[in-house]
Write a protein that holds these residues in place. Structure first.
Motif, PDB file in Angstrom:
ATOM      1  N   GLN A 127       0.811  -1.217   0.000  1.00  0.00           N
ATOM      2  CA  GLN A 127       0.000   0.000   0.000  1.00  0.00           C
ATOM      3  C   GLN A 127       0.847   1.270   0.000  1.00  0.00           C
ATOM      4  O   GLN A 127       0.507   2.262  -0.656  1.00  0.00           O
ATOM      5  CB  GLN A 127      -0.925   0.014   1.222  1.00  0.00           C
ATOM      6  CG  GLN A 127      -2.063  -0.977   1.155  1.00  0.00           C
ATOM      7  CD  GLN A 127      -2.904  -0.941   2.424  1.00  0.00           C
ATOM      8  OE1 GLN A 127      -2.616  -0.180   3.351  1.00  0.00           O
ATOM      9  NE2 GLN A 127      -3.927  -1.777   2.467  1.00  0.00           N
ATOM     10  N   THR A 128       1.955   1.258   0.729  1.00  0.00           N
ATOM     11  CA  THR A 128       2.794   2.453   0.809  1.00  0.00           C
ATOM     12  C   THR A 128       3.447   2.752  -0.531  1.00  0.00           C
ATOM     13  O   THR A 128       3.626   3.921  -0.893  1.00  0.00           O
ATOM     14  CB  THR A 128       3.848   2.295   1.911  1.00  0.00           C
ATOM     15  OG1 THR A 128       3.202   1.860   3.112  1.00  0.00           O
ATOM     16  CG2 THR A 128       4.562   3.618   2.184  1.00  0.00           C
ATOM     17  N   ASP A 129       3.795   1.714  -1.290  1.00  0.00           N
ATOM     18  CA  ASP A 129       4.303   1.919  -2.644  1.00  0.00           C
ATOM     19  C   ASP A 129       3.268   2.653  -3.490  1.00  0.00           C
ATOM     20  O   ASP A 129       3.603   3.530  -4.286  1.00  0.00           O
ATOM     21  CB  ASP A 129       4.626   0.580  -3.318  1.00  0.00           C
ATOM     22  CG  ASP A 129       5.854  -0.093  -2.732  1.00  0.00           C
ATOM     23  OD1 ASP A 129       6.812   0.622  -2.405  1.00  0.00           O
ATOM     24  OD2 ASP A 129       5.841  -1.326  -2.612  1.00  0.00           O
ATOM     25  N   SER A 130       1.999   2.296  -3.309  1.00  0.00           N
ATOM     26  CA  SER A 130       0.928   2.936  -4.073  1.00  0.00           C
ATOM     27  C   SER A 130       0.790   4.411  -3.698  1.00  0.00           C
ATOM     28  O   SER A 130       0.588   5.274  -4.562  1.00  0.00           O
ATOM     29  CB  SER A 130      -0.397   2.207  -3.837  1.00  0.00           C
ATOM     30  OG  SER A 130      -1.412   2.721  -4.663  1.00  0.00           O
ATOM     31  N   VAL A 131       0.904   4.722  -2.410  1.00  0.00           N
ATOM     32  CA  VAL A 131       0.858   6.118  -1.950  1.00  0.00           C
ATOM     33  C   VAL A 131       1.989   6.907  -2.596  1.00  0.00           C
ATOM     34  O   VAL A 131       1.792   8.030  -3.100  1.00  0.00           O
ATOM     35  CB  VAL A 131       0.951   6.200  -0.415  1.00  0.00           C
ATOM     36  CG1 VAL A 131       1.095   7.644   0.038  1.00  0.00           C
ATOM     37  CG2 VAL A 131      -0.276   5.563   0.232  1.00  0.00           C
ATOM     38  N   GLU A 132       3.189   6.348  -2.592  1.00  0.00           N
ATOM     39  CA  GLU A 132       4.350   7.018  -3.190  1.00  0.00           C
ATOM     40  C   GLU A 132       4.128   7.264  -4.679  1.00  0.00           C
ATOM     41  O   GLU A 132       4.473   8.339  -5.204  1.00  0.00           O
ATOM     42  CB  GLU A 132       5.602   6.160  -2.987  1.00  0.00           C
ATOM     43  CG  GLU A 132       6.027   6.019  -1.533  1.00  0.00           C
ATOM     44  CD  GLU A 132       7.028   4.896  -1.324  1.00  0.00           C
ATOM     45  OE1 GLU A 132       7.350   4.607  -0.163  1.00  0.00           O
ATOM     46  OE2 GLU A 132       7.479   4.295  -2.331  1.00  0.00           O
ATOM     47  N   THR A 133       3.526   6.285  -5.364  1.00  0.00           N
ATOM     48  CA  THR A 133       3.266   6.424  -6.795  1.00  0.00           C
ATOM     49  C   THR A 133       2.295   7.566  -7.079  1.00  0.00           C
ATOM     50  O   THR A 133       2.500   8.355  -8.003  1.00  0.00           O
ATOM     51  CB  THR A 133       2.707   5.103  -7.360  1.00  0.00           C
ATOM     52  OG1 THR A 133       3.702   4.077  -7.214  1.00  0.00           O
ATOM     53  CG2 THR A 133       2.347   5.235  -8.830  1.00  0.00           C
ATOM     54  N   VAL A 134       1.246   7.663  -6.278  1.00  0.00           N
ATOM     55  CA  VAL A 134       0.278   8.750  -6.452  1.00  0.00           C
ATOM     56  C   VAL A 134       0.958  10.103  -6.268  1.00  0.00           C
ATOM     57  O   VAL A 134       0.769  11.030  -7.072  1.00  0.00           O
ATOM     58  CB  VAL A 134      -0.897   8.603  -5.473  1.00  0.00           C
ATOM     59  CG1 VAL A 134      -1.780   9.850  -5.487  1.00  0.00           C
ATOM     60  CG2 VAL A 134      -1.731   7.376  -5.808  1.00  0.00           C
ATOM     61  N   LEU A 135       1.773  10.238  -5.228  1.00  0.00           N
ATOM     62  CA  LEU A 135       2.457  11.510  -4.963  1.00  0.00           C
ATOM     63  C   LEU A 135       3.443  11.844  -6.079  1.00  0.00           C
ATOM     64  O   LEU A 135       3.548  13.006  -6.497  1.00  0.00           O
ATOM     65  CB  LEU A 135       3.174  11.443  -3.612  1.00  0.00           C
ATOM     66  CG  LEU A 135       2.252  11.338  -2.390  1.00  0.00           C
ATOM     67  CD1 LEU A 135       3.070  11.144  -1.119  1.00  0.00           C
ATOM     68  CD2 LEU A 135       1.371  12.576  -2.262  1.00  0.00           C
ATOM     69  N   LEU A 136       4.169  10.846  -6.588  1.00  0.00           N
ATOM     70  CA  LEU A 136       5.088  11.070  -7.700  1.00  0.00           C
ATOM     71  C   LEU A 136       4.337  11.533  -8.939  1.00  0.00           C
ATOM     72  O   LEU A 136       4.760  12.464  -9.632  1.00  0.00           O
ATOM     73  CB  LEU A 136       5.854   9.782  -8.019  1.00  0.00           C
ATOM     74  CG  LEU A 136       7.112   9.495  -7.199  1.00  0.00           C
ATOM     75  CD1 LEU A 136       7.617   8.095  -7.511  1.00  0.00           C
ATOM     76  CD2 LEU A 136       8.201  10.521  -7.503  1.00  0.00           C
ATOM     77  N   ASN A 137       3.221  10.877  -9.225  1.00  0.00           N
ATOM     78  CA  ASN A 137       2.428  11.249 -10.398  1.00  0.00           C
ATOM     79  C   ASN A 137       1.872  12.665 -10.280  1.00  0.00           C
ATOM     80  O   ASN A 137       1.790  13.402 -11.264  1.00  0.00           O
ATOM     81  CB  ASN A 137       1.293  10.249 -10.614  1.00  0.00           C
ATOM     82  CG  ASN A 137       1.782   8.913 -11.130  1.00  0.00           C
ATOM     83  OD1 ASN A 137       2.891   8.810 -11.656  1.00  0.00           O
ATOM     84  ND2 ASN A 137       0.978   7.882 -10.984  1.00  0.00           N
ATOM     85  N   MET A 138       1.481  13.042  -9.062  1.00  0.00           N
ATOM     86  CA  MET A 138       0.981  14.406  -8.851  1.00  0.00           C
ATOM     87  C   MET A 138       2.075  15.430  -9.113  1.00  0.00           C
ATOM     88  O   MET A 138       1.830  16.491  -9.689  1.00  0.00           O
ATOM     89  CB  MET A 138       0.451  14.553  -7.419  1.00  0.00           C
ATOM     90  CG  MET A 138      -0.828  13.784  -7.149  1.00  0.00           C
ATOM     91  SD  MET A 138      -1.370  13.934  -5.436  1.00  0.00           S
ATOM     92  CE  MET A 138      -1.857  15.659  -5.390  1.00  0.00           C
ATOM     93  N   VAL A 148      -4.954   7.077  -9.366  1.00  0.00           N
ATOM     94  CA  VAL A 148      -5.528   5.814  -8.866  1.00  0.00           C
ATOM     95  C   VAL A 148      -4.499   5.044  -8.058  1.00  0.00           C
ATOM     96  O   VAL A 148      -4.828   4.338  -7.115  1.00  0.00           O
ATOM     97  CB  VAL A 148      -6.050   4.966 -10.047  1.00  0.00           C
ATOM     98  CG1 VAL A 148      -6.448   3.576  -9.585  1.00  0.00           C
ATOM     99  CG2 VAL A 148      -7.228   5.664 -10.717  1.00  0.00           C
ATOM    100  N   GLY A 149      -3.226   5.211  -8.396  1.00  0.00           N
ATOM    101  CA  GLY A 149      -2.175   4.460  -7.713  1.00  0.00           C
ATOM    102  C   GLY A 149      -1.933   3.129  -8.386  1.00  0.00           C
ATOM    103  O   GLY A 149      -2.285   2.915  -9.548  1.00  0.00           O
ATOM    104  N   ILE A 150      -1.322   2.202  -7.655  1.00  0.00           N
ATOM    105  CA  ILE A 150      -0.992   0.884  -8.193  1.00  0.00           C
ATOM    106  C   ILE A 150      -2.212  -0.021  -8.075  1.00  0.00           C
ATOM    107  O   ILE A 150      -2.779  -0.179  -6.989  1.00  0.00           O
ATOM    108  CB  ILE A 150       0.197   0.275  -7.439  1.00  0.00           C
ATOM    109  CG1 ILE A 150       1.426   1.188  -7.566  1.00  0.00           C
ATOM    110  CG2 ILE A 150       0.523  -1.110  -7.970  1.00  0.00           C
ATOM    111  CD1 ILE A 150       2.617   0.735  -6.748  1.00  0.00           C
ATOM    112  N   LEU A 151      -2.611  -0.624  -9.176  1.00  0.00           N
ATOM    113  CA  LEU A 151      -3.776  -1.501  -9.178  1.00  0.00           C
ATOM    114  C   LEU A 151      -3.392  -2.908  -8.721  1.00  0.00           C
ATOM    115  O   LEU A 151      -2.287  -3.381  -9.004  1.00  0.00           O
ATOM    116  CB  LEU A 151      -4.376  -1.567 -10.579  1.00  0.00           C
ATOM    117  CG  LEU A 151      -4.944  -0.258 -11.139  1.00  0.00           C
ATOM    118  CD1 LEU A 151      -5.409  -0.462 -12.581  1.00  0.00           C
ATOM    119  CD2 LEU A 151      -6.080   0.254 -10.271  1.00  0.00           C
ATOM    120  N   PRO A 152      -4.295  -3.599  -8.030  1.00  0.00           N
ATOM    121  CA  PRO A 152      -3.999  -4.976  -7.613  1.00  0.00           C
ATOM    122  C   PRO A 152      -3.744  -5.924  -8.783  1.00  0.00           C
ATOM    123  O   PRO A 152      -2.992  -6.885  -8.652  1.00  0.00           O
ATOM    124  CB  PRO A 152      -5.270  -5.384  -6.845  1.00  0.00           C
ATOM    125  CG  PRO A 152      -5.907  -4.096  -6.423  1.00  0.00           C
ATOM    126  CD  PRO A 152      -5.586  -3.124  -7.519  1.00  0.00           C
TER     127      PRO A 152
END
Length: 445
Positions: A127-138, A148-152
């Motif tokens: 989950q934390t990887d997904s949070v980081e991805t969203v912030l990077l994309n922003m 959306v972040g990283i999809l399952p």
């Protein structure tokens, strides 16, 4: 609920795969992938282990590979490994080391999955990887899909550890007393993702200690919004993107202009083809100025053609060749105009022009041509030969632009100059030089 039960529940709820299917685990040797492997073993799922050695950390990379191989042997599961020259690939493709590693990894994993008849590839994002991805994309700028972040699950790639946060993974690894490899590069803030992880997330947790849960909830909502947008965009494409015999799309410009909000629609319609926001903005602001304007992404182009937009891949450039039979000579070369002329050495200053060589050392006639695979020459001041392809990489010439670089060759096939960076050492100007050949670009206007 037991940790493994939550793991299996997440797999079932997100329909990642069926328990009887065979899964190829991407295992780096770090704590995340080691825990994922342990959970697959505890749940008695069918799996194999794959490891990529990117050869970026010397002996440590080899130790990681040996560790993962021993883990596979301990669990009696198939093991596959590969070694990549990641730095060389990154230079050739002109991408970052991280992007190079990602591309190499997924290409190879898919080849192994297909060859060995596994059903899915599992990677250990949490989950934390997904949070980081969203912030990077922003930070980079993104459409709704990037939030959306990283999809399952995406295609054949599944991420069962998205059931947990990074802290939960750390705690469980400690509880199980799992041995893993520590990558010291994870503690370096020179990478943007690490800087977010180490410097930004701790401050955000001061405002929201359940950060991962909140982002996961937002991700589910945005996933639905993105699906709605995707459906609308697909419907528009099906209606107005008319495929022509040459493979290009002819798009009704009036229909595009009627879209609202236009900026969002333009992004969703054309960003998948690599068009930046600034290029799309230029397109919108000038599409009423008349026919013939071109707008480019790295691989595609849009042409304004009266009441339509023409979208298609940039045409494959062909190798060009121009014979220089006499001087002075002027010619067009990929939308630029060049001149080759002869002058007395006394009429010019050495170094006045970027390409200036000794006339008497050149065997006529001259040819200007595109780069050929395997071209080599001895650059001025260097010992030994150098591949022109290496020079183009050093000068950061995009692959699609390589054939646009004019190369001057004499009658013997010797490379006289690669404009505008290097001349051949055999053709340098000396105290004995009487006449010089000047190769220059003619400025427009």
């Amino acid at each position: 609920m037991r940790f493994v039960d939550r793991f299996l529940a997440f797999i079932n709820e997100n329909q990642l795969f069926k328990v009887e299917q065979s899964i190829l685990l991407a295992v780096s040797g770090g704590k995340d992938s080691v825990l994922m492997t342990d959970l697959f073993a505890e749940a008695q799922l069918t799996f194999a282990i794959a490891h990529c050695n990117f050869q970026l950390r010397g002996g440590d990379s080899d130790k990681d590979e040996a560790f993962v191989k021993q883990l596979a042997e301990k669990l009696s599961v198939p093991f596959y490994s590969v070694r990549f020259n990641t730095e060389e690939y990154a230079a050739a493709e002109q991408v970052s080391i991280q992007m190079a590693a990602r591309d190499l990894r997924y290409q190879w994993l898919e080849s192994i999955r297909h060859r060995e008849d596994h059903d899915y590839i599992a990677v250990a994002h949490h989950q934390t990887d997904s949070v980081e991805t969203v912030l990077l994309n922003m930070l980079r700028g993104t459409g709704v899909a990037g939030l959306v972040g990283i999809l399952p699950k995406r295609g054949v790639v599944v991420r069962p550890l998205l059931a947990y946060s990074a802290q939960e993974v750390r705690d469980e690894v400690a509880r199980r007393q799992l041995i893993f490899c520590e990558d010291i590069s994870n503690s370096s803030t020179k990478y943007k993702r690490n800087k977010i992880r180490l410097d930004v997330l701790p401050h955000l947790r001061e405002l929201n200690e359940d950060l991962e849960t909140t982002f996961a909830q937002n991700s589910r909502r945005l996933q639905l919004v993105n699906q709605l947008i995707s459906n609308l965009v697909s419907e528009f494409r099906d209606t107005y993107f008319k495929k022509q015999g040459d493979g290009r799309f002819r798009i009704d410009l009036k229909a595009v202009k009627a879209l609202d909000p236009l900026d969002l629609w333009m992004h969703e319609l054309f960003h998948p083809y690599g068009f930046s926001e600034s290029v799309l903005g230029d397109l919108v602001s000038s599409w009423d100025d008349g026919t013939g304007k071109h707008f480019l992404s790295p691989l595609y182009e849009i042409l304004v053609d009266r009441d339509h937009l023409i979208l298609g891949p940039i045409g494959e450039k062909q190798q060009q060749e121009i014979d220089v039979g006499s001087f002075p000579c002027q010619f067009w070369w990929y939308n630029e105009r060049y001149a080759i002329r002869v002058a007395e050495k006394t009429d010019v200053e050495v170094g006045q022009f970027c390409v200036m060589v000794d006339f008497d050392q050149v065997e006529m006639p001259l040819t200007v041509r595109s780069w050929h695979e395997g071209d080599r020459f001895q650059p001025l001041g260097m010992r030994g030969k150098k591949k022109i392809s290496d020079l183009l990489i050093e000068q950061k010439v995009p692959r699609i632009k390589k054939l646009e670089i004019p190369i001057l060759v004499d009658a013997r096939g010797l490379v006289v100059a690669v404009w505008p960076w290097r001349i051949g050492d055999d053709f340098k100007i000396t105290t004995k030089t009487k006449k010089v050949i000047i190769f220059e670009k003619i400025k427009h206007g």
